[in-house]
Design a protein around this motif. Structure first.
Motif, PDB file in Angstrom:
ATOM      1  N   GLU A  29     -33.932 -22.348   7.088  1.00  0.00           N
ATOM      2  CA  GLU A  29     -34.350 -23.154   8.233  1.00  0.00           C
ATOM      3  C   GLU A  29     -34.637 -24.599   7.810  1.00  0.00           C
ATOM      4  N   ASP A  30     -35.130 -24.781   6.587  1.00  0.00           N
ATOM      5  CA  ASP A  30     -35.381 -26.130   6.083  1.00  0.00           C
ATOM      6  C   ASP A  30     -34.079 -26.845   5.745  1.00  0.00           C
ATOM      7  N   ARG A  31     -33.135 -26.103   5.220  1.00  0.00           N
ATOM      8  CA  ARG A  31     -31.917 -26.717   4.681  1.00  0.00           C
ATOM      9  C   ARG A  31     -30.834 -26.991   5.726  1.00  0.00           C
ATOM     10  N   ILE A  32     -30.705 -26.159   6.745  1.00  0.00           N
ATOM     11  CA  ILE A  32     -29.583 -26.277   7.682  1.00  0.00           C
ATOM     12  C   ILE A  32     -29.543 -27.649   8.370  1.00  0.00           C
ATOM     13  N   PRO A  33     -30.641 -28.164   8.935  1.00  0.00           N
ATOM     14  CA  PRO A  33     -30.562 -29.496   9.562  1.00  0.00           C
ATOM     15  C   PRO A  33     -30.171 -30.587   8.556  1.00  0.00           C
ATOM     16  N   TRP A  34     -30.677 -30.481   7.335  1.00  0.00           N
ATOM     17  CA  TRP A  34     -30.343 -31.426   6.260  1.00  0.00           C
ATOM     18  C   TRP A  34     -28.845 -31.364   5.951  1.00  0.00           C
ATOM     19  N   LEU A  35     -28.304 -30.153   5.852  1.00  0.00           N
ATOM     20  CA  LEU A  35     -26.875 -29.986   5.576  1.00  0.00           C
ATOM     21  C   LEU A  35     -26.017 -30.512   6.730  1.00  0.00           C
ATOM     22  N   CYS A  36     -26.477 -30.339   7.959  1.00  0.00           N
ATOM     23  CA  CYS A  36     -25.743 -30.881   9.115  1.00  0.00           C
ATOM     24  C   CYS A  36     -25.719 -32.411   9.059  1.00  0.00           C
ATOM     25  N   THR A  37     -26.821 -33.017   8.654  1.00  0.00           N
ATOM     26  CA  THR A  37     -26.863 -34.472   8.465  1.00  0.00           C
ATOM     27  C   THR A  37     -25.836 -34.896   7.421  1.00  0.00           C
ATOM     28  N   LEU A  38     -25.787 -34.164   6.317  1.00  0.00           N
ATOM     29  CA  LEU A  38     -24.828 -34.479   5.249  1.00  0.00           C
ATOM     30  C   LEU A  38     -23.394 -34.319   5.741  1.00  0.00           C
ATOM     31  N   HIS A  39     -23.132 -33.260   6.504  1.00  0.00           N
ATOM     32  CA  HIS A  39     -21.798 -33.057   7.081  1.00  0.00           C
ATOM     33  C   HIS A  39     -21.423 -34.268   7.941  1.00  0.00           C
ATOM     34  N   ASN A  40     -22.374 -34.743   8.746  1.00  0.00           N
ATOM     35  CA  ASN A  40     -22.094 -35.873   9.632  1.00  0.00           C
ATOM     36  C   ASN A  40     -21.768 -37.134   8.836  1.00  0.00           C
ATOM     37  N   ILE A  41     -22.423 -37.323   7.707  1.00  0.00           N
ATOM     38  CA  ILE A  41     -22.116 -38.465   6.838  1.00  0.00           C
ATOM     39  C   ILE A  41     -20.691 -38.340   6.309  1.00  0.00           C
ATOM     40  N   LEU A  42     -20.344 -37.155   5.824  1.00  0.00           N
ATOM     41  CA  LEU A  42     -18.991 -36.931   5.306  1.00  0.00           C
ATOM     42  C   LEU A  42     -17.944 -37.060   6.421  1.00  0.00           C
ATOM     43  N   ARG A  43     -18.268 -36.595   7.596  1.00  0.00           N
ATOM     44  CA  ARG A  43     -17.353 -36.703   8.748  1.00  0.00           C
ATOM     45  C   ARG A  43     -17.126 -38.184   9.077  1.00  0.00           C
ATOM     46  N   ARG A  44     -18.200 -38.971   9.060  1.00  0.00           N
ATOM     47  CA  ARG A  44     -18.085 -40.404   9.336  1.00  0.00           C
ATOM     48  C   ARG A  44     -17.168 -41.078   8.311  1.00  0.00           C
ATOM     49  N   GLU A  45     -17.342 -40.731   7.047  1.00  0.00           N
ATOM     50  CA  GLU A  45     -16.497 -41.309   5.995  1.00  0.00           C
ATOM     51  C   GLU A  45     -15.041 -40.904   6.201  1.00  0.00           C
ATOM     52  N   GLU A  46     -14.826 -39.633   6.538  1.00  0.00           N
ATOM     53  CA  GLU A  46     -13.461 -39.163   6.759  1.00  0.00           C
ATOM     54  C   GLU A  46     -12.818 -39.900   7.933  1.00  0.00           C
ATOM     55  N   SER A  47     -13.572 -40.087   9.005  1.00  0.00           N
ATOM     56  CA  SER A  47     -13.002 -40.765  10.176  1.00  0.00           C
ATOM     57  C   SER A  47     -12.710 -42.236   9.886  1.00  0.00           C
ATOM     58  N   SER A  48     -13.368 -42.795   8.875  1.00  0.00           N
ATOM     59  CA  SER A  48     -13.094 -44.169   8.429  1.00  0.00           C
ATOM     60  C   SER A  48     -12.043 -44.201   7.324  1.00  0.00           C
ATOM     61  N   ARG A  49     -11.492 -43.018   7.032  1.00  0.00           N
ATOM     62  CA  ARG A  49     -10.485 -42.869   5.962  1.00  0.00           C
ATOM     63  C   ARG A  49     -11.039 -43.295   4.599  1.00  0.00           C
ATOM     64  N   GLN A  50     -12.313 -42.973   4.387  1.00  0.00           N
ATOM     65  CA  GLN A  50     -12.977 -43.273   3.118  1.00  0.00           C
ATOM     66  C   GLN A  50     -13.227 -41.969   2.362  1.00  0.00           C
ATOM     67  N   ASP A  51     -12.954 -41.997   1.077  1.00  0.00           N
ATOM     68  CA  ASP A  51     -13.313 -40.864   0.230  1.00  0.00           C
ATOM     69  C   ASP A  51     -14.756 -41.052  -0.220  1.00  0.00           C
ATOM     70  N   ALA A  52     -15.439 -39.948  -0.432  1.00  0.00           N
ATOM     71  CA  ALA A  52     -16.851 -40.018  -0.820  1.00  0.00           C
ATOM     72  C   ALA A  52     -17.181 -38.881  -1.769  1.00  0.00           C
ATOM     73  N   ILE A  53     -18.231 -39.114  -2.541  1.00  0.00           N
ATOM     74  CA  ILE A  53     -18.790 -38.096  -3.431  1.00  0.00           C
ATOM     75  C   ILE A  53     -20.211 -37.844  -2.959  1.00  0.00           C
ATOM     76  N   LEU A  54     -20.541 -36.577  -2.824  1.00  0.00           N
ATOM     77  CA  LEU A  54     -21.875 -36.164  -2.410  1.00  0.00           C
ATOM     78  C   LEU A  54     -22.452 -35.272  -3.499  1.00  0.00           C
ATOM     79  N   ALA A  55     -23.570 -35.686  -4.078  1.00  0.00           N
ATOM     80  CA  ALA A  55     -24.289 -34.834  -5.021  1.00  0.00           C
ATOM     81  C   ALA A  55     -25.260 -33.998  -4.194  1.00  0.00           C
ATOM     82  N   CYS A  56     -25.086 -32.691  -4.239  1.00  0.00           N
ATOM     83  CA  CYS A  56     -25.851 -31.818  -3.346  1.00  0.00           C
ATOM     84  C   CYS A  56     -25.990 -30.435  -3.948  1.00  0.00           C
ATOM     85  N   SER A  57     -27.168 -29.867  -3.818  1.00  0.00           N
ATOM     86  CA  SER A  57     -27.372 -28.490  -4.280  1.00  0.00           C
ATOM     87  C   SER A  57     -27.027 -27.533  -3.131  1.00  0.00           C
ATOM     88  N   ALA A  58     -25.755 -27.392  -2.885  1.00  0.00           N
ATOM     89  CA  ALA A  58     -25.271 -26.471  -1.848  1.00  0.00           C
ATOM     90  C   ALA A  58     -25.213 -25.082  -2.480  1.00  0.00           C
TER      91      ALA A  58
END
Length: 155
Positions: A29-58
């Motif tokens: 319950e603590d992690r899911i909203p945080w992970l959704c935020t991270l997904h949205n960041i990656l989605r934004r980068e993808e829609s801008s055609r930008q590659d990104a690196i995310l350091a994350c304890s998934a």
């Protein structure tokens, strides 16, 4: 690579940081909203055609699924939902004592080293059909970076 870099720890809400600082492991319950935020960041980068690196304890397969698919990974799919993100997961694998020694050297971070065992207890290493590579943390840092870069450049 010249890619944008994001540290997932920078996006934890204050409540999560306080909980970890107090020695309390995060739950789904603590992690899911945080992970959704991270997904949205990656989605934004993808829609801008930008590659990104995310350091994350998934740590769990479900968490990685949220990074790839967003909220639709845990809720019924919404109409017009975006397709899955293409993510290469890099599982940095190593013995708990090696990681603990590195954590002991870290200063000013909200997660105390005492929570490491809870992370190992939660860990579900990636497996097929997930898109991943496993890299040993016992290798020298330049070798780790080279292995990851080589995999990325091979596509």
């Amino acid at each position: 690579l010249g890619w944008k870099f994001y540290d997932a720890d920078d996006y934890h809400p204050l409540e999560n940081k306080k909980k970890m600082a107090g020695g309390i492991p995060l739950n789904d319950e603590d992690r899911i909203p945080w992970l959704c935020t991270l997904h949205n960041i990656l989605r934004r980068e993808e829609s801008s055609r930008q590659d990104a690196i995310l350091a994350c304890s998934a740590l769990k397969k479900m968490y990685r699924n949220v990074l790839v698919n967003g909220a639709s990974a845990i809720e019924p799919e919404q109409p017009g939902e975006n397709p899955s993100l293409k993510i290469l997961f890099v599982h940095l694998d190593g013995p708990i004592d090696v990681i603990a020694a590195r954590l002991e050297k870290r200063r000013g971070h909200f997660m105390p080293p005492e929570l490491l065992k809870s992370q190992f207890d939660t860990l579900e290493p990636p497996s097929a059909p997930e898109n991943f590579i496993t890299v040993s943390l016992e290798k020298p840092l330049p070798e780790i970076v080279q292995e990851i870069e080589s995999t990325i450049l091979r596509g």
